[in-house]
Scaffold this active site. Sequence first.
Site, short mmCIF file in Angstrom:
data_model
loop_
_atom_site.label_atom_id
_atom_site.label_comp_id
_atom_site.label_asym_id
_atom_site.label_seq_id
_atom_site.Cartn_x
_atom_site.Cartn_y
_atom_site.Cartn_z
N ASP A 249 -15.79 -4.67 -4.29
CA ASP A 249 -16.72 -5.62 -2.92
C ASP A 249 -17.72 -6.03 -3.08
OD1 ASP A 249 -14.25 -6.35 -0.84
OD2 ASP A 249 -16.14 -7.09 -0.74
N SER A 250 -17.54 -7.41 -3.09
CA SER A 250 -19.28 -8.22 -2.55
C SER A 250 -19.80 -7.79 -1.01
CB SER A 250 -19.09 -9.48 -3.71
OG SER A 250 -17.70 -10.36 -2.75
N PHE B 122 -12.00 -5.46 -4.93
CA PHE B 122 -11.35 -6.55 -3.91
C PHE B 122 -11.42 -5.77 -2.82
CE2 PHE B 122 -10.96 -8.75 -7.69
CZ PHE B 122 -11.91 -10.14 -7.42
N CYS C 217 -3.03 -13.90 -4.06
CA CYS C 217 -2.66 -14.49 -3.02
C CYS C 217 -2.58 -15.73 -2.52
CB CYS C 217 -3.23 -13.87 -1.58
SG CYS C 217 -5.26 -14.30 -1.39
N ASP D 205 -6.74 -6.93 -5.78
CA ASP D 205 -6.27 -7.75 -5.08
C ASP D 205 -7.30 -9.03 -4.78
OD1 ASP D 205 -5.26 -8.16 -2.19
OD2 ASP D 205 -5.75 -7.12 -1.39
N ARG E 201 0.25 -1.16 -0.16
CA ARG E 201 -0.06 0.01 -0.19
C ARG E 201 1.11 1.31 0.03
NH1 ARG E 201 -2.62 -2.99 4.56
NH2 ARG E 201 -4.62 -3.87 3.30
N1 SAH Z 1 -7.59 -5.42 -0.63
C1 SAH Z 1 -7.63 -5.45 0.80
C2 SAH Z 1 -8.52 -6.78 0.91
C3 SAH Z 1 -8.97 -8.38 0.25
S1 SAH Z 1 -9.37 -9.49 0.40
C4 SAH Z 1 -7.39 -4.82 1.42
O1 SAH Z 1 -6.30 -4.17 1.34
O2 SAH Z 1 -7.61 -4.89 2.44
C5 SAH Z 1 -10.61 -10.00 -0.65
C6 SAH Z 1 -11.60 -8.93 -0.63
O3 SAH Z 1 -12.77 -9.73 -1.78
C7 SAH Z 1 -12.45 -9.17 0.20
O4 SAH Z 1 -12.81 -8.70 0.84
C8 SAH Z 1 -13.86 -10.12 -0.19
O5 SAH Z 1 -15.21 -9.58 0.52
C9 SAH Z 1 -14.23 -9.28 -1.44
N2 SAH Z 1 -14.62 -10.59 -2.86
C10 SAH Z 1 -14.27 -11.72 -2.63
N3 SAH Z 1 -15.54 -12.33 -3.74
C11 SAH Z 1 -15.32 -11.65 -4.69
C12 SAH Z 1 -16.47 -11.32 -5.93
N4 SAH Z 1 -16.98 -12.23 -6.83
N5 SAH Z 1 -16.88 -10.15 -5.95
C13 SAH Z 1 -16.33 -8.66 -5.41
N6 SAH Z 1 -15.57 -8.91 -4.43
C14 SAH Z 1 -15.07 -10.71 -3.95
#
Ligand code: SAH
Length: 391
Positions: A245-246, A223, A335, A295, A207
């Site tokens: 995000d979902s 995400f 990841c 991410d 970040r």
């Molecule tokens: N980038 C974030 C961490 C991401 S973790 C940070 O820096 O803190 C992954 C995220 O993806 C989660 O919040 C989860 O809710 C979301 N997610 C998982 N599958 C998804 C999808 N198909 N569409 C949208 N969001 C999704």
Amino acid sequence: MRIVLKRGKDKPVRRRHPWIFSGAIRQVEGEPQPGDIVEIVASDGQWLAWAEYNPQSQIRARTFGWEQDRRPDEAFWRDKLLASIARRRQLMPDAEAVRLIFAESDGMPGLIVDRYGPHLVVQCLTAGAEARKLQTVAHLVDCLQPRSIVERDDPIRRKEGLPPVAGVLHGEPPDEPVVISENGHRFYVDLRSGQKTGFYLDQAENRRALAGYCADAEALNAFSYTGAFAVHALAADAKHVTNLDSSADALDMAARNLDLNGFSPERWQNLQADVFQQLRLWRDQGRQFDLIILDPPKFVTSRRQLDRAARGYKDINWLAMRLLRPGGLLATFSCSGLVSRDLFQKIVFGAALDAGRDVRIIRHFSQGADHPVLLSFPEGAYLKGLLCHVA
Ligand code: SAH
């Protein structure tokens, strides 16, 4: 209690790889129970290591000690814990939110301990870590005097035959999310019901690094979880950030975090949607961005899912490249431990070919210093990322 290896199966143990699979074992002597400490010996009887045993796991034993005359007792584990904490103090003395213990990579199989200011969050992911939980808590209390210690579940526990858990191991954690600081920005972390242990600490360095490329950008944080990348981007003068995000809970927290850091709502937007669908929709609408962060969560937990995961990564990367203005930047992460850095780069290359864009790698990302990779345990390297210039 002893585990005798099959002939020729001693080499990884001699090289201090911590995992012993069922196929390497010739004989189990005594009747070790899940989490019990056993001695590992080669087929010729030569002593190799101390390990913890779990008949319910594919990984039958996990090694952690290589001195025959140092039988792992309380002092042994306390020393490991102190050494692990000392490494963080040495390498990231100012970090307030930090992973203090990263399991095998810190020589303590299955044990995760994250510090969020005065609070700790613990995960015990193996039978051995579970068996030593109360001892670990006592050591943590003694060494760090935390205000509280919360325990969080993880689906990995099921693979080890461990039941769901969650609760308070020490003190009284606040009902409200706690506020931590990362790279000078502030974030709410929900210790009891946030994802994982509450915050994705492994991305802290990335970040900070990405902030250098955000000025004036119209950015998409796909995400987003609780908006940590968005806060860094806006603080680094991004024009506007869209969090995608979902999870409604994650986005609510993202809104609180953006507010906490003083960013006016004109500079950001939250969108609850599936990333795969939303990127397609935007492609059809001709929507464009200057910077896209991808991410995603772990797409693979077993080798069988590797092909499908690769297609998933390619899909979002291809779509993201399509949505970038000429000269735009893509910060793309994986990841999934099973997706190697090499494979990930190949997937992103495939995406670039399909998108018909000229793509250059500007820098590589990996996990932070509090998620170290033990050379004898390369499996501990799981987070990889590329910053790409998309012409
Ligand atoms: N980038 C974030 C961490 C991401 S973790 C940070 O820096 O803190 C992954 C995220 O993806 C989660 O919040 C989860 O809710 C979301 N997610 C998982 N599958 C998804 C999808 N198909 N569409 C949208 N969001 C999704």
